[in-house]
Design a protein around this motif. Structure first.
Motif, PDB file in Angstrom:
ATOM      1  N   GLY A 163       4.047 -11.985  10.458  1.00 53.83           N
ATOM      2  CA  GLY A 163       4.692 -13.124  11.104  1.00 53.83           C
ATOM      3  C   GLY A 163       6.193 -13.059  10.903  1.00 53.83           C
ATOM      4  N   LEU A 164       6.921 -13.891  11.643  1.00 56.70           N
ATOM      5  CA  LEU A 164       8.384 -13.846  11.614  1.00 56.70           C
ATOM      6  C   LEU A 164       8.986 -15.213  11.288  1.00 56.70           C
ATOM      7  CD1 LEU A 164       9.013 -11.770  14.872  1.00 56.70           C
ATOM      8  CD2 LEU A 164       8.826 -10.907  12.536  1.00 56.70           C
ATOM      9  N   LEU A 165       9.980 -15.198  10.388  1.00 58.41           N
ATOM     10  CA  LEU A 165      10.761 -16.412  10.151  1.00 58.41           C
ATOM     11  C   LEU A 165      11.661 -16.701  11.345  1.00 58.41           C
ATOM     12  CD1 LEU A 165      12.008 -16.354   6.421  1.00 58.41           C
ATOM     13  CD2 LEU A 165      10.404 -17.947   7.480  1.00 58.41           C
ATOM     14  N   THR A 166      12.302 -15.656  11.847  1.00 61.50           N
ATOM     15  CA  THR A 166      13.105 -15.774  13.065  1.00 61.50           C
ATOM     16  C   THR A 166      12.620 -14.689  14.011  1.00 61.50           C
ATOM     17  OG1 THR A 166      14.832 -14.250  12.279  1.00 61.50           O
ATOM     18  CG2 THR A 166      15.100 -16.587  11.769  1.00 61.50           C
ATOM     19  N   ASP A 167      12.541 -14.998  15.314  1.00 63.86           N
ATOM     20  CA  ASP A 167      12.013 -13.987  16.235  1.00 63.86           C
ATOM     21  C   ASP A 167      13.089 -13.446  17.175  1.00 63.86           C
ATOM     22  OD1 ASP A 167      11.872 -16.254  18.150  1.00 63.86           O
ATOM     23  OD2 ASP A 167      10.042 -16.752  17.064  1.00 63.86           O
ATOM     24  N   HIS A 168      13.279 -14.042  18.334  1.00 54.88           N
ATOM     25  CA  HIS A 168      14.246 -13.500  19.286  1.00 54.88           C
ATOM     26  C   HIS A 168      15.633 -14.093  19.020  1.00 54.88           C
ATOM     27  CE1 HIS A 168      10.418 -12.767  21.696  1.00 54.88           C
ATOM     28  NE2 HIS A 168      10.876 -11.592  21.324  1.00 54.88           N
ATOM     29  N   VAL A 169      16.197 -13.660  17.900  1.00 50.46           N
ATOM     30  CA  VAL A 169      17.509 -14.126  17.458  1.00 50.46           C
ATOM     31  C   VAL A 169      18.383 -12.909  17.213  1.00 50.46           C
ATOM     32  CG1 VAL A 169      18.744 -15.325  15.604  1.00 50.46           C
ATOM     33  CG2 VAL A 169      16.553 -16.215  16.410  1.00 50.46           C
ATOM     34  N   ALA A 170      19.624 -12.947  17.675  1.00 55.24           N
ATOM     35  CA  ALA A 170      20.550 -11.838  17.427  1.00 55.24           C
ATOM     36  C   ALA A 170      20.720 -11.634  15.926  1.00 55.24           C
ATOM     37  CB  ALA A 170      21.901 -12.130  18.071  1.00 55.24           C
ATOM     38  N   VAL A 171      20.860 -10.377  15.511  1.00 54.48           N
ATOM     39  CA  VAL A 171      20.971 -10.068  14.085  1.00 54.48           C
ATOM     40  C   VAL A 171      22.104 -10.854  13.424  1.00 54.48           C
ATOM     41  CG1 VAL A 171      21.452  -8.233  12.413  1.00 54.48           C
ATOM     42  CG2 VAL A 171      19.925  -7.782  14.333  1.00 54.48           C
ATOM     43  N   ASP A 269      13.078  -7.184  13.839  1.00 55.82           N
ATOM     44  CA  ASP A 269      12.854  -5.754  13.626  1.00 55.82           C
ATOM     45  C   ASP A 269      12.353  -5.437  12.226  1.00 55.82           C
ATOM     46  OD1 ASP A 269      13.723  -5.502  16.185  1.00 55.82           O
ATOM     47  OD2 ASP A 269      15.314  -4.058  15.778  1.00 55.82           O
ATOM     48  N   GLN A 270      12.673  -6.278  11.255  1.00 61.18           N
ATOM     49  CA  GLN A 270      12.172  -6.055   9.898  1.00 61.18           C
ATOM     50  C   GLN A 270      10.646  -6.084   9.862  1.00 61.18           C
ATOM     51  OE1 GLN A 270      12.194  -9.221   6.827  1.00 61.18           O
ATOM     52  NE2 GLN A 270      13.652  -7.942   5.701  1.00 61.18           N
ATOM     53  N   GLY A 271      10.048  -6.898  10.725  1.00 57.53           N
ATOM     54  CA  GLY A 271       8.592  -6.981  10.774  1.00 57.53           C
ATOM     55  C   GLY A 271       7.960  -6.109  11.834  1.00 57.53           C
ATOM     56  N   PHE A 275       5.238  -2.785  11.786  1.00 56.90           N
ATOM     57  CA  PHE A 275       3.967  -3.126  12.433  1.00 56.90           C
ATOM     58  C   PHE A 275       3.636  -2.148  13.554  1.00 56.90           C
ATOM     59  CE2 PHE A 275       1.391  -5.050  15.709  1.00 56.90           C
ATOM     60  CZ  PHE A 275       0.330  -5.580  14.979  1.00 56.90           C
ATOM     61  N   LYS A 276       4.608  -1.904  14.414  1.00 53.51           N
ATOM     62  CA  LYS A 276       4.335  -1.027  15.551  1.00 53.51           C
ATOM     63  C   LYS A 276       4.206   0.430  15.119  1.00 53.51           C
ATOM     64  CE  LYS A 276       6.147  -3.982  19.199  1.00 53.51           C
ATOM     65  NZ  LYS A 276       6.969  -4.081  20.422  1.00 53.51           N
ATOM     66  N   THR A 277       4.814   0.797  14.011  1.00 54.88           N
ATOM     67  CA  THR A 277       4.616   2.145  13.479  1.00 54.88           C
ATOM     68  C   THR A 277       3.185   2.334  13.014  1.00 54.88           C
ATOM     69  OG1 THR A 277       6.931   2.281  12.763  1.00 54.88           O
ATOM     70  CG2 THR A 277       5.371   3.798  11.735  1.00 54.88           C
ATOM     71  N   LEU A 278       2.637   1.296  12.396  1.00 53.87           N
ATOM     72  CA  LEU A 278       1.280   1.378  11.865  1.00 53.87           C
ATOM     73  C   LEU A 278       0.203   1.101  12.911  1.00 53.87           C
ATOM     74  CD1 LEU A 278       1.910  -0.549   8.512  1.00 53.87           C
ATOM     75  CD2 LEU A 278       1.332   1.878   8.704  1.00 53.87           C
ATOM     76  N   ALA A 279       0.529   0.289  13.921  1.00 53.89           N
ATOM     77  CA  ALA A 279      -0.534  -0.198  14.801  1.00 53.89           C
ATOM     78  C   ALA A 279      -0.210  -0.128  16.284  1.00 53.89           C
ATOM     79  CB  ALA A 279      -0.861  -1.650  14.434  1.00 53.89           C
ATOM     80  N   PHE A 280       0.810   0.633  16.676  1.00 54.62           N
ATOM     81  CA  PHE A 280       1.224   0.599  18.074  1.00 54.62           C
ATOM     82  C   PHE A 280       0.101   1.032  19.004  1.00 54.62           C
ATOM     83  CE2 PHE A 280       3.367   1.990  21.959  1.00 54.62           C
ATOM     84  CZ  PHE A 280       4.136   0.871  22.195  1.00 54.62           C
ATOM     85  N   GLY A 281      -0.061   0.271  20.080  1.00 48.64           N
ATOM     86  CA  GLY A 281      -1.119   0.561  21.041  1.00 48.64           C
ATOM     87  C   GLY A 281      -2.413  -0.153  20.737  1.00 48.64           C
ATOM     88  N   LYS A 282      -2.508  -0.737  19.532  1.00 45.01           N
ATOM     89  CA  LYS A 282      -3.710  -1.473  19.159  1.00 45.01           C
ATOM     90  C   LYS A 282      -3.386  -2.879  18.669  1.00 45.01           C
ATOM     91  CE  LYS A 282      -6.234   2.714  17.778  1.00 45.01           C
ATOM     92  NZ  LYS A 282      -6.978   3.401  16.693  1.00 45.01           N
ATOM     93  N   GLY A 283      -2.092  -3.180  18.586  1.00 43.30           N
ATOM     94  CA  GLY A 283      -1.678  -4.470  18.066  1.00 43.30           C
ATOM     95  C   GLY A 283      -1.715  -5.571  19.105  1.00 43.30           C
ATOM     96  N   VAL A 284      -1.731  -6.807  18.610  1.00 40.33           N
ATOM     97  CA  VAL A 284      -1.790  -7.995  19.457  1.00 40.33           C
ATOM     98  C   VAL A 284      -0.736  -8.986  18.985  1.00 40.33           C
ATOM     99  CG1 VAL A 284      -3.209  -9.987  20.129  1.00 40.33           C
ATOM    100  CG2 VAL A 284      -4.246  -7.713  19.935  1.00 40.33           C
ATOM    101  N   ASN A 285      -0.049  -9.598  19.927  1.00 40.69           N
ATOM    102  CA  ASN A 285       0.900 -10.664  19.627  1.00 40.69           C
ATOM    103  C   ASN A 285       0.198 -11.998  19.842  1.00 40.69           C
ATOM    104  OD1 ASN A 285       3.012 -12.448  19.427  1.00 40.69           O
ATOM    105  ND2 ASN A 285       4.222 -11.587  21.082  1.00 40.69           N
ATOM    106  N   PHE A 286       0.047 -12.774  18.771  1.00 40.47           N
ATOM    107  CA  PHE A 286      -0.615 -14.079  18.825  1.00 40.47           C
ATOM    108  C   PHE A 286       0.415 -15.161  18.531  1.00 40.47           C
ATOM    109  CE2 PHE A 286      -3.086 -17.180  15.982  1.00 40.47           C
ATOM    110  CZ  PHE A 286      -3.390 -18.038  17.030  1.00 40.47           C
TER     111      PHE A 286
END
Length: 353
Positions: A163-171, A269-271, A275-286
């Protein structure tokens, strides 16, 4: 619509020039999917027939003009529009954004009114969706406005949840968006979704630090010591098993993530990179924390693959299964909450493929 019917899963078409149409068709080309849900695609029969012919899929649609006319165990297409729409695979066009939002708004309205049980969204392009009537960075922010609750972007794959504390926020704006109130809300949201939507009775949650090495005692920033640690200490006093902050650079590589039911990253990007390195192509955004259920695949419009009949649909299929699973688990949790003596019910959902 009777509750004895299969779960009704609404599907927004996404950018019509991206891979959304292909991954939707390929998912439901397997007729076994209809054993688990009744899909409703928010688009038009004319458009879906074009995609069917282009991708040479063996699939039959049931066209409807209002949601009440859906047929269980059929692939329903709700005519949100009927006019002809030009397709330009792989191109970012105003038309692509316009019809993506038409589909999304109609699907969300049905979700709000409980005409569908859950929503799975195909990918949109964050640039061409912008207009006077739609000024949001993406799905999550729009859903947070339209639905009740405190939203949280949660990426899910098997037993990995980020999960993310901040999501679509500029760095450059991350730190000023991490407040004590936000920390409390996001951890509370993920704590309850783990219990109510995933059937985990005593969740263990890890939190990643804001700064490299969680600040190295103030050498690389003091936000972890002055803001994050005190907030987590206070949350732990209320009985939640929350741990951290952990240095993000070694957390995933060391395998420490396997010791927790969920991980909260401080920024996008920290999360999402691990995540996508470990699960790309099989992950789900909920989109956790809302009163209605929405999932999506863990990738974008993939314009470079659009129209070529080569897109991987596994993540979209997983998003459908996750929506079904979360819906069933939440329903059972709510039923148990009303009848707490019924503690012997089986919780969760076993996916069959």
């Amino acid at each position: 619509m009777s509750r004895e019917d299969k779960i009704v899963v609404g599907i927004s078409i996404g950018d019509i020039n991206g891979i959304g149409s292909e991954i939707i068709l390929k998912t439901f080309e397997d007729s076994r999917m209809l054993e688990f849900c009744t899909p409703v695609i928010f688009a038009s029969v004319k458009l879906m027939s074009f995609f069917k012919k282009h991708f040479e899929t063996d699939i039959n649609f049931h066209g409807i003009d209002k949601i009440e006319d859906l047929i269980p165990k059929k692939i329903n297409v709700l005519n949100v529009w009927k006019e002809h729409v030009d397709i330009a695979f792989g191109e970012e066009t105003p038309t692509g954004g316009e019809y993506a939002i038409k589909s999304l708004k109609a699907a969300v309205e049905a979700l709000k009114n409980k005409k569908i049980d859950a929503l799975v969204t195909a990918p949109i392009n964050k640039s061409n969706i912008q207009s006077e009537s739609f000024n949001f960075p993406g799905h999550t922010d729009y859903l947070a406005q339209e639905l009740e609750g405190e939203s949280l972007m949660l990426l899910v794959s098997e037993n990995l949840r980020v999960g993310l504390l901040t999501d679509h926020v500029a760095v450059k704006d991350v730190v000023k968006n991490i407040t004590r109130e936000r920390i409390d809300k996001k951890i509370n949201t993920i704590y309850h979704t783990l219990i109510e939507d995933f059937g985990i009775e005593m969740p263990k949650i890890a939190v990643l630090g804001i700064n490299p090495h969680t600040g190295d005692n103030g050498v690389i920033g003091d936000e972890d010591d002055t803001l994050l640690r005190p907030a987590l200490d206070n949350i732990r006093k209320n009985g939640k098993m929350v741990f951290g902050p952990y240095a993000a650079d070694s957390f995933f590589g060391s395998g420490n993530y396997k010791n927790f039911d969920a991980i909260i990253a401080s920024y996008h990007d920290q999360g999402l990179i691990p995540f996508k390195t470990l699960a790309f192509g099989k992950g789900v955004n909920f989109t956790a924390g809302l009163n209605r259920i929405r999932t999506s695949p863990d990738h974008g419009t993939a314009f470079d693959l659009a129209g070529k009949n080569s897109a991987n649909y596994e993540s979209f299929r997983e998003a459908v299964f996750s929506a079904i699973s979360i819906f069933e688990t939440r329903e059972e949790y709510q039923e148990i909450s009303k009848n707490p003596l019924q503690t012997n019910r089986k919780r969760g959902f076993s996916k069959k493929k």
